[in-house]
Design a protein around this motif. Structure first.
Motif, mmCIF file in Angstrom:
data_model
loop_
_atom_site.group_PDB
_atom_site.id
_atom_site.type_symbol
_atom_site.label_atom_id
_atom_site.label_comp_id
_atom_site.label_asym_id
_atom_site.label_seq_id
_atom_site.Cartn_x
_atom_site.Cartn_y
_atom_site.Cartn_z
ATOM 1 N N ALA A 386 0.795 -1.234 0.000
ATOM 2 C CA ALA A 386 0.000 0.000 0.000
ATOM 3 C C ALA A 386 0.824 1.279 0.000
ATOM 4 O O ALA A 386 0.461 2.273 0.621
ATOM 5 C CB ALA A 386 -0.964 -0.017 1.192
ATOM 6 N N VAL A 387 1.953 1.252 -0.711
ATOM 7 C CA VAL A 387 2.831 2.428 -0.735
ATOM 8 C C VAL A 387 2.133 3.630 -1.391
ATOM 9 O O VAL A 387 2.301 4.766 -0.952
ATOM 10 C CB VAL A 387 4.163 2.084 -1.443
ATOM 11 N N ALA B 18 10.029 -1.197 0.108
ATOM 12 C CA ALA B 18 8.907 -0.255 0.202
ATOM 13 C C ALA B 18 9.209 0.820 1.241
ATOM 14 O O ALA B 18 8.867 1.997 1.070
ATOM 15 C CB ALA B 18 7.626 -1.007 0.564
ATOM 16 N N THR B 19 9.869 0.427 2.333
ATOM 17 C CA THR B 19 10.239 1.371 3.381
ATOM 18 C C THR B 19 11.212 2.424 2.854
ATOM 19 O O THR B 19 11.062 3.622 3.121
ATOM 20 C CB THR B 19 10.893 0.619 4.560
ATOM 21 N N LYS B 25 10.746 9.289 -0.689
ATOM 22 C CA LYS B 25 9.775 10.067 -1.453
ATOM 23 C C LYS B 25 8.666 10.698 -0.607
ATOM 24 O O LYS B 25 8.108 11.721 -0.989
ATOM 25 C CB LYS B 25 9.105 9.182 -2.521
ATOM 26 N N VAL B 26 8.277 10.032 0.475
ATOM 27 C CA VAL B 26 7.174 10.560 1.300
ATOM 28 C C VAL B 26 7.731 11.371 2.470
ATOM 29 O O VAL B 26 7.224 12.432 2.804
ATOM 30 C CB VAL B 26 6.264 9.417 1.805
ATOM 31 N N GLY B 27 8.764 10.837 3.108
ATOM 32 C CA GLY B 27 9.423 11.557 4.185
ATOM 33 C C GLY B 27 8.782 11.381 5.546
ATOM 34 O O GLY B 27 7.702 10.779 5.673
ATOM 35 N N ILE B 246 4.912 1.524 7.390
ATOM 36 C CA ILE B 246 4.856 2.731 8.226
ATOM 37 C C ILE B 246 5.758 2.555 9.450
ATOM 38 O O ILE B 246 6.595 3.405 9.764
ATOM 39 C CB ILE B 246 3.394 3.001 8.689
ATOM 40 N N GLN B 247 5.587 1.431 10.143
ATOM 41 C CA GLN B 247 6.374 1.163 11.348
ATOM 42 C C GLN B 247 7.869 1.176 11.037
ATOM 43 O O GLN B 247 8.674 1.806 11.729
ATOM 44 C CB GLN B 247 5.951 -0.192 11.936
ATOM 45 N N ASN B 248 8.217 0.493 9.981
ATOM 46 C CA ASN B 248 9.616 0.352 9.599
ATOM 47 C C ASN B 248 10.237 1.699 9.247
ATOM 48 O O ASN B 248 11.368 2.010 9.651
ATOM 49 C CB ASN B 248 9.654 -0.578 8.375
#
Lengths: 470, 470
Positions: A386-387, B18-19, B25-27, B246-248
């Protein structure tokens, strides 16, 4: 998902080697003449009731047992694979007492038996029904096995447990299965609908009752669990390793007999050994040593390429309290994670094996469900990672109102039978109930709304006719 | 013993990839100017509070974190290794309420805090003491951190949890640790006596309070857990995989900061993410999805060669009932079997993270002990296989009266804190007590007989003097 491996490969080999030595030099007692004849004819050395097995003979016959098999339910949607990646759950087995929060602990009856058959049928997580859910103490001895089989056939269309009470018990199971399915007894081997529990007389023996049933089922090609319940420090050495040797020797000796009777007869390698409660000299069903044995049993069975039996919602607790919850979960988590294939006593059992509890049945159903959820594993792919969604929501955002959440939460999250996840205030408003009290309401609701699966009237009549002539 | 591996290696790689994408890119938002300066200087792209990390930078800094480290207790016999094959248990952390069977649920006080510090000290199974065992609501805000640190130093000689309340909380922890050990603050990095919990502001952020503490501890070379508690379906995607990303991302971002501040600063990779209880939109601490996350956290941390934090005796139950028992055991079994190194909330916690229970503390102590017994593993050798003894006893014999049993049962069997393994009649004679009622008697007995470890009078005086000047 890989299985949890408690021992390393060398350790497994050592336990196997010690077992072969015991089978060859110490032997196993078989208290049943027909079994001794088969074993002697098959190549074992027999001295009185004692049977000695050469290592090569053990390995050759154990290799004939199938690596997996299927139990065929009356309703084909409920067929159950025993083996492979599947963990099949069967309910409580053997108690002479029953308990619930309203009436307390008492001698169990056929009505209780039928109630547990209904609860097992209604459960999403219990795969196999029947067996001695509770002893129907109000039924005459000679009718008990048949009445239990009838109850499970009447109130469930899942695979079921057969009777282990001697040759006669097996014959009743076979006869009634044939009536239920409308096939000849000789055809049952093609699609066995039942599985039966056989347990050795530890240490290193089998009695006539078990052997009578075991031989009958093996000849008929019906599935059975060949199991050992050694008590470390009482009926086996106090070490887990020594107890495993006893357990292993008993199970392999039994499996050799089944394969001599019918090559490829479906069997499960069963281990439910545990520690003695030394202060009392009795079995502790809730000890962590039991859990060690479950992990080891799964491994030994994998070593022999035979499905395994171990675990269960076992506990030494007398009531469905925190002890019952923690010990049952400990045992069930290990069974699931070690890759056990058949788990007896998965719901309802208390006090070792003494009592079936209506409330604990409901609580344990959730334990089975949670273990299944964990074992299910995940599928890591683009959609599930879900990236894109994470990028869209960004830091500091929320996911509760996302479409993705609503579309997927039912697939992702286990939905408990008893859901107590709200606030303290809500819990207080609802009456400050323990989980057992919540389970009390739930089993009543399930029984009140129970609808039995269809059983054709002529089959029902033929089953009753069979029981009447016993 | 091998660890339980929930995901395969390819899956772990996918989660890692993915992390890295999200970090680049998202930060991640860092709401603390000094942290932004360090991250910019270290090579991150910074836009306002948002920080972007290049994959190579992440991998280079994460690689600087140690694979294991030791917490040095005031009593060297109680040093604790964080990493390797060890699973270290720390008690309940954070509740504002306390409960026991006599007085019910109420706002917690310093007396409660000190009682839990004593229970943690007395436990055979709890390795690390302190933290916010319960919030001492009767102590003025500015003195709370110091009074909690004092309580744990006064009543325990085990390693302890430090204060995470901003830069000031870290400074108090560092100052009081130096007083207790009689060393300069700059020497604490050689033998860190404490470990502190830092938790991200999910999704993808850190606030000033956590960052202030985190930076202070990192600079001092003091141990800390960099942790994330993402709620699948609320603060993270509803899938376990998305939640893991998210956690990672949060944990790695925090660890990069610590390693920029001090290369080799001891950190633990922490994950306590779980599912939302969708019916309520809140966290479910007792969900099986939490357990999946614990297994995954242990694996991701191993992938990065950093010790892991996960698990805990967590539950959504409001009282120490069967739900508390089963959910706590589910979580603790997975933490042990997945090879988690640091387990917070190992004893006493109820209602997610809201309440500490005196009775549940005692029950959970046994859960820790049973998990340790299982994790201990066995040593398969000639003595333990006990084939000679099996040969001597033979089929049909017994082991209860064997010398071998008496000599070994204490080594082999876990001795429970609360032992309820006798008959139903004995249980009834003893008052038909639930495990919680038995635990009620036990905690009172432990507190009544408590003896504090020696603390030199001058150290005690200097600690009090330090607190007085706050």
């Amino acid at each position: 998902m890989r299985h949890f491996e408690y021992f390393n490969k060398t350790d497994v080999q050592k336990i196997h080697a010690a077992t072969l030595y015991v089978l060859e030099k110490v032997g196993v007692d078989f208290g049943y003449e027909p079994a001794l004849k088969v074993l002697a004819k098959g190549g074992c050395k027999v001295e009185g009731e004692r049977v000695f097995f050469l290592p090569k003979l053990v390995e050759a016959f154990v290799a004939k047992a199938p690596g997996q098999f299927t139990l065929y339910a009356r309703n084909p949607e409920k067929n159950v694979v025993i083996g492979c990646e599947n963990t099949a759950f069967a309910p409580c087995y053997g108690p002479a007492f029953v308990t619930d929060l309203d009436r307390g602990r008492r001698s169990s009856t056929l009505e209780d038996f039928n109630n547990f058959a209904k609860l097992s049928h209604a459960s999403r997580n219990i795969d196999i029904n029947g067996g001695i859910l509770v002893e129907p103490n109000d039924v005459p001895m000679d009718k008990r096995a048949a009445e239990m089989l009838y109850g499970v056939m009447r109130y469930s269309d899942k695979p079921f447990m057969g009777s282990a009470i001697g040759k006669a018990g097996a014959q009743k199971t076979i006869a009634m299965s044939a009536i239920m399915l409308g096939v000849g007894e000789e055809r049952l081997a093609d699609k066995p609908p039942s599985i039966t529990l056989q347990t050795a007389r530890t240490p290193l023996g089998y009695d006539d009752r078990m052997l009578g049933a075991m031989m009958e089922y093996a000849k008929a090609g019906m599935a059975q669990v060949v199991s050992s319940l050694a008590i470390a420090g009482a009926t086996a050495p106090v070490t887990m390793e020594g107890t495993l040797v006893i357990q292993n020797a008993e199970v392999l000796a039994g499996i050799v007999l089944t394969q001599m009777l019918r090559e490829g007869a479906p069997v499960v390698f069963g281990g439910s050994s545990s520690a003695a409660a030394m202060r009392y000299g009795t079995l502790s069903a809730g000890a962590p040593e039991m859990v060690v044995n479950t992990a080891a049993t799964a491994q030994m069975a994998r070593f022999y390429s035979i499905p395994s039996r171990g675990g269960g919602a076992l506990t030494d607790a007398k009531i469905p309290d925190a002890q019952a919850g923690m010990e049952s979960m400990m045992s069930q988590m290990m069974a699931s994670m070690a890759g056990v294939h058949f788990v007896l006593h998965s719901a309802g059992i208390l006090e070792g094996y003494m009592t079936s509890s209506y409330e604990k049945f409901i609580m344990d159903d959730d334990i089975c469900g949670m273990c299944k959820r964990i074992r299910r594993g995940e599928t890591v792919n683009i959609e599930k990672l879900a990236v894109d969604l994470i990028e869209e929501v960004g830091p500091g955002g929320e996911y509760l109102t996302q479409m993705h959440t609503f579309q997927n939460f039912r697939k992702e999250f286990y939905a408990p039978v008893l859901e107590e996840r709200g606030t303290y205030d809500a819990w207080e408003t609802n009456g400050s109930l323990t989980l057992a009290q919540q389970a009390n309401a739930k089993w009543k609701e399930i029984l009140a709304n129970f609808e039995a699966p269809d059983l054709p009237a002529d089959v029902d009549r033929d089953l009753r006719k069979y029981i009447d002539q016993i």
